[in-house]
Write a protein that holds these residues in place. Structure first.
Motif, PDB file in Angstrom:
ATOM      1  N   GLY A 235       0.826  -1.204   0.000  1.00 47.91           N
ATOM      2  CA  GLY A 235       0.000   0.000   0.000  1.00 47.91           C
ATOM      3  C   GLY A 235       0.856   1.249   0.000  1.00 47.91           C
ATOM      4  O   GLY A 235       1.957   1.253   0.549  1.00 47.91           O
ATOM      5  N   GLY A 236       0.357   2.315  -0.614  1.00 48.23           N
ATOM      6  CA  GLY A 236       1.067   3.582  -0.612  1.00 48.23           C
ATOM      7  C   GLY A 236       0.797   4.362   0.659  1.00 48.23           C
ATOM      8  O   GLY A 236      -0.204   4.142   1.341  1.00 48.23           O
ATOM      9  N   LEU A 237       1.740   5.241   0.997  1.00 52.00           N
ATOM     10  CA  LEU A 237       1.524   6.183   2.093  1.00 52.00           C
ATOM     11  C   LEU A 237       1.294   7.534   1.435  1.00 52.00           C
ATOM     12  O   LEU A 237       2.136   8.008   0.680  1.00 52.00           O
ATOM     13  CB  LEU A 237       2.770   6.252   2.978  1.00 52.00           C
ATOM     14  CG  LEU A 237       3.006   5.087   3.910  1.00 52.00           C
ATOM     15  CD1 LEU A 237       4.376   5.220   4.565  1.00 52.00           C
ATOM     16  CD2 LEU A 237       1.932   5.022   4.975  1.00 52.00           C
ATOM     17  N   PHE A 238       0.164   8.141   1.718  1.00 54.85           N
ATOM     18  CA  PHE A 238      -0.126   9.367   0.983  1.00 54.85           C
ATOM     19  C   PHE A 238       0.100  10.588   1.857  1.00 54.85           C
ATOM     20  O   PHE A 238      -0.059  10.556   3.064  1.00 54.85           O
ATOM     21  CB  PHE A 238      -1.568   9.353   0.471  1.00 54.85           C
ATOM     22  CG  PHE A 238      -2.584   8.974   1.495  1.00 54.85           C
ATOM     23  CD1 PHE A 238      -3.205   9.939   2.265  1.00 54.85           C
ATOM     24  CD2 PHE A 238      -2.931   7.642   1.706  1.00 54.85           C
ATOM     25  CE1 PHE A 238      -4.139   9.596   3.215  1.00 54.85           C
ATOM     26  CE2 PHE A 238      -3.864   7.287   2.659  1.00 54.85           C
ATOM     27  CZ  PHE A 238      -4.470   8.269   3.417  1.00 54.85           C
ATOM     28  N   TYR A 239       0.550  11.654   1.228  1.00 52.46           N
ATOM     29  CA  TYR A 239       0.582  12.939   1.915  1.00 52.46           C
ATOM     30  C   TYR A 239      -0.052  13.976   1.012  1.00 52.46           C
ATOM     31  O   TYR A 239      -0.204  13.756  -0.196  1.00 52.46           O
ATOM     32  CB  TYR A 239       2.003  13.311   2.346  1.00 52.46           C
ATOM     33  CG  TYR A 239       3.011  13.451   1.249  1.00 52.46           C
ATOM     34  CD1 TYR A 239       3.254  14.689   0.675  1.00 52.46           C
ATOM     35  CD2 TYR A 239       3.732  12.357   0.791  1.00 52.46           C
ATOM     36  CE1 TYR A 239       4.188  14.827  -0.344  1.00 52.46           C
ATOM     37  CE2 TYR A 239       4.666  12.481  -0.224  1.00 52.46           C
ATOM     38  CZ  TYR A 239       4.887  13.723  -0.788  1.00 52.46           C
ATOM     39  OH  TYR A 239       5.794  13.854  -1.793  1.00 52.46           O
ATOM     40  N   GLY A 240      -0.468  15.108   1.593  1.00 54.28           N
ATOM     41  CA  GLY A 240      -1.262  16.072   0.850  1.00 54.28           C
ATOM     42  C   GLY A 240      -0.435  16.988  -0.019  1.00 54.28           C
ATOM     43  O   GLY A 240       0.693  17.335   0.322  1.00 54.28           O
ATOM     44  N   GLU A 241      -1.015  17.379  -1.144  1.00 50.99           N
ATOM     45  CA  GLU A 241      -0.367  18.325  -2.043  1.00 50.99           C
ATOM     46  C   GLU A 241      -0.270  19.691  -1.356  1.00 50.99           C
ATOM     47  O   GLU A 241      -0.883  19.936  -0.326  1.00 50.99           O
ATOM     48  CB  GLU A 241      -1.199  18.459  -3.320  1.00 50.99           C
ATOM     49  CG  GLU A 241      -2.597  18.991  -3.012  1.00 50.99           C
ATOM     50  CD  GLU A 241      -3.524  19.064  -4.218  1.00 50.99           C
ATOM     51  OE1 GLU A 241      -3.071  18.778  -5.323  1.00 50.99           O
ATOM     52  OE2 GLU A 241      -4.694  19.402  -4.032  1.00 50.99           O
TER      53      GLU A 241
END
Lengths: 483, 75
Positions: A235-241
């Motif tokens: 799974g990816g770890l997402f962070y905000g733009e």
């Protein structure tokens, strides 16, 4: 008939969660009332730096109560973690192909001694009118140090230049045919075509068209899939733009804390994010074959088209079948943030409703226990934060002098440190917002109201909608997803 | 998550001060206090480095065979 049964079960989820969370709060309330709490003393007067006269109140709960509260909180947290761990270990060691067809031992026994070729990555990008963001998404894929072997844009009912742009970028395009089940339906159509030809080391990556991969994602993931043939998903770890001002910063802080938490769990997954996650073909095939029998859904479908949060549902499906998954810290993606309170409301309501429906559909099983605990935790948090704000409100409007509470000031400082430390990586803007404490408390309160609305909607049987609102494309028509 | 009562602002008085000395208010204050302390304990746990007790004991986690996709890779 089946759908009716499921609908009723779903409504029970909301009522069950609401009753349990408020039951726990009521229990504490009555315990406090029965103990006869000490009435507050009058504040004393003191001198600060020798010249400011201040009022202060040294009231603090009795040490016995303090200790009990601390012990209770830590035991609860440790208990949930321990149960979670134990269940994961048990399913990891399962050797029964019937209950855990994706359990590592079963997969290893099936693939022992054979080399099915090197890992091949096929990326699927479901896109519905994504001309604004798709080129950047494709660029981020093709610029990876380990390039994907195939990139397929799954164009679903597009009326803009999505298809033309994808072809111009040199990637394949498959258009969905008569699909009325949005993203999940379009992906199911393509996967039904692809999966039968895929071998044991074929990996499917599903990523949103508004997401960009950081370099190193594919290299790290392929490494994992190469070293562990029992690994079913990464799974990816997402962070905000960047951007969107204050509301953007709230979301960035929230995602930072989530990523930090996954890191502290050493990559053990809560949700294989829909923004970018990779699956071994065997995992997806087994999910499709198990639907309608051991897990909910339509037989033959990889994604459950009835789920509002299909990524969360697929995570629970894979876990329920015993599949191993991980979120390595190198696998990061930048994702789009909601630009306004209205769109954030719609997004979170869908997530909340989807999460409740997913655990409702699976019931209370070892694999879903963690998700039930999470929902109960938020439910209790709603009551705790609500009663706290109510108390402040009463005090502010009942006193006419400043009174300092040293004990509570100390706790306040502790919360400040926690807020700041957990977003430290986000830079000075993240820290600044965190240190002011109250704005984030009100953001939490906003999310709590969404949570309550989700629980109420599901309990009252209101129709859920799949409102995908973004700043780049027009509003999709909202439609009932589940009876 | 919740922050404690720190400061009371001398705003216009909506309610009588006697309210603060009533029994149910004391129950509410204690209820909030206990919750706040619970969340404070969790906050502290989140700041401190996480311990993984399983690292301290050597277990049978060592793999007995390779899990690589290459059958002849070392385990």
């Amino acid at each position: 008939m089946c759908q009716m049964r499921r609908g009723r079960f779903n409504r029970a989820v909301g009522i069950f969660i609401a009753l349990t969370a408020s039951g726990a709060a009521a229990l504490l309330w009555f315990a406090v009332a029965a103990g006869g709490p000490a009435l507050s003393e009058s504040p004393s007067q003191g001198l600060f730096f020798g010249f400011w006269s201040i009022l202060y109140n040294t009231d603090a709960p009795a040490p016995r109560v303090l200790l009990a509260a601390i012990a209770m909180a830590l035991l609860l947290a440790a208990g949930v973690a321990a149960v979670d761990r134990r269940i994961a270990n048990r399913s990891r060691r399962s050797a029964d192909p019937l209950t855990g067809p994706l359990a590592p031992r079963v997969v290893m026994a099936a693939t022992r001694g054979e080399f099915a070729g090197p890992v091949r990555v096929t990326v699927l990008i479901p896109a519905h009118n994504e001309e604004a963001s798709l080129p950047l998404t494709i660029d981020s894929l093709l610029a990876q140090s380990r390039r994907p072997d195939r990139v397929i844009v799954v164009a679903d009912n597009c009326s803009d230049a999505t298809v033309a742009l994808a072809r111009a970028a040199g990637v394949e395009v498959i258009e969905s045919v008569d699909n009325k089940q949005k993203k999940a339906g379009a992906l199911n159509q393509v996967l039904r075509r692809l999966l039968p030809d895929f071998g044991d080391n074929d990996v499917v990556m599903v990523m949103d068209a508004d997401t960009r991969l950081d370099d190193g994602f594919l290299a790290a993931a392929v490494d994992r899939f190469t070293n562990d043939r029992a690994l079913m998903a990464v799974g990816g770890l997402f962070y905000g733009e960047e951007g969107h001002g204050l509301i953007g910063q709230f979301q960035r802080n929230e995602y930072l804390r989530y990523s930090r938490e996954i890191g502290r769990r050493r990559g053990r997954v809560f949700v294989l994010t829909g923004t970018a996650s990779m699956f071994r073909a065997r995992g997806l095939r087994t999910v499709a074959a198990s639907r309608g029998s051991s897990i909910p859904g339509t037989p033959g479908d990889v994604y459950d088209t009835a789920a509002l949060t299909e990524d969360n549902e697929l995570t629970i499906a894979l876990k329920s079948l015993g599949g191993l998954m991980i979120s390595p810290e190198q696998c990061t993606v930048v994702t789009e943030l909601m630009p306004s309170w209205g769109t954030l409301w719609a997004q979170r309501l869908r997530w909340q409703r989807g999460a409740l429906e997913n655990i409702g559909a699976y019931g209370i099983t070892p694999q879903t226990l963690r998700y039930w605990a999470q929902q109960l935790g938020i439910g209790y948090g709603v009551i705790a934060l609500g009663s706290y704000l109510f108390l402040i409100f009463l005090m502010v409007f009942s006193l006419d002098t400043w009174i300092w509470f040293p004990f509570w000031l100390g706790l306040g400082a502790l919360f400040m440190v926690e807020r700041v430390a957990t977003v430290w990586k986000g830079g000075w803007r993240a820290r600044l917002l965190a240190v002011t404490l109250f704005p984030e408390l009100f953001f939490d309160m906003f999310l709590n109201v969404v949570y309550l609305k989700g629980v109420a909607d599901i309990s009252l049987g209101r129709t859920a909608s799949w409102k995908h609102v973004t700043h780049v494309r027009p509003l999709e028509p909202t439609g009932a997803k589940r009876p | 998550m919740t922050a404690p009562a720190t400061v009371v602002i001398p705003a216009g008085i909506l309610f009588p001060e006697a309210l603060l000395h009533s029994q149910w208010f004391a129950v509410l204050a204690t209820f909030v206090a206990i919750n706040t302390v619970m969340y404070a304990a969790l906050a502290l746990a989140k700041i401190l480095p996480k311990v993984h007790p399983s690292d301290w004991i050597r277990t049978r986690n060592e793999r007995s065979e390779t899990r690589s996709i290459h059958p002849d890779a070392g385990s």
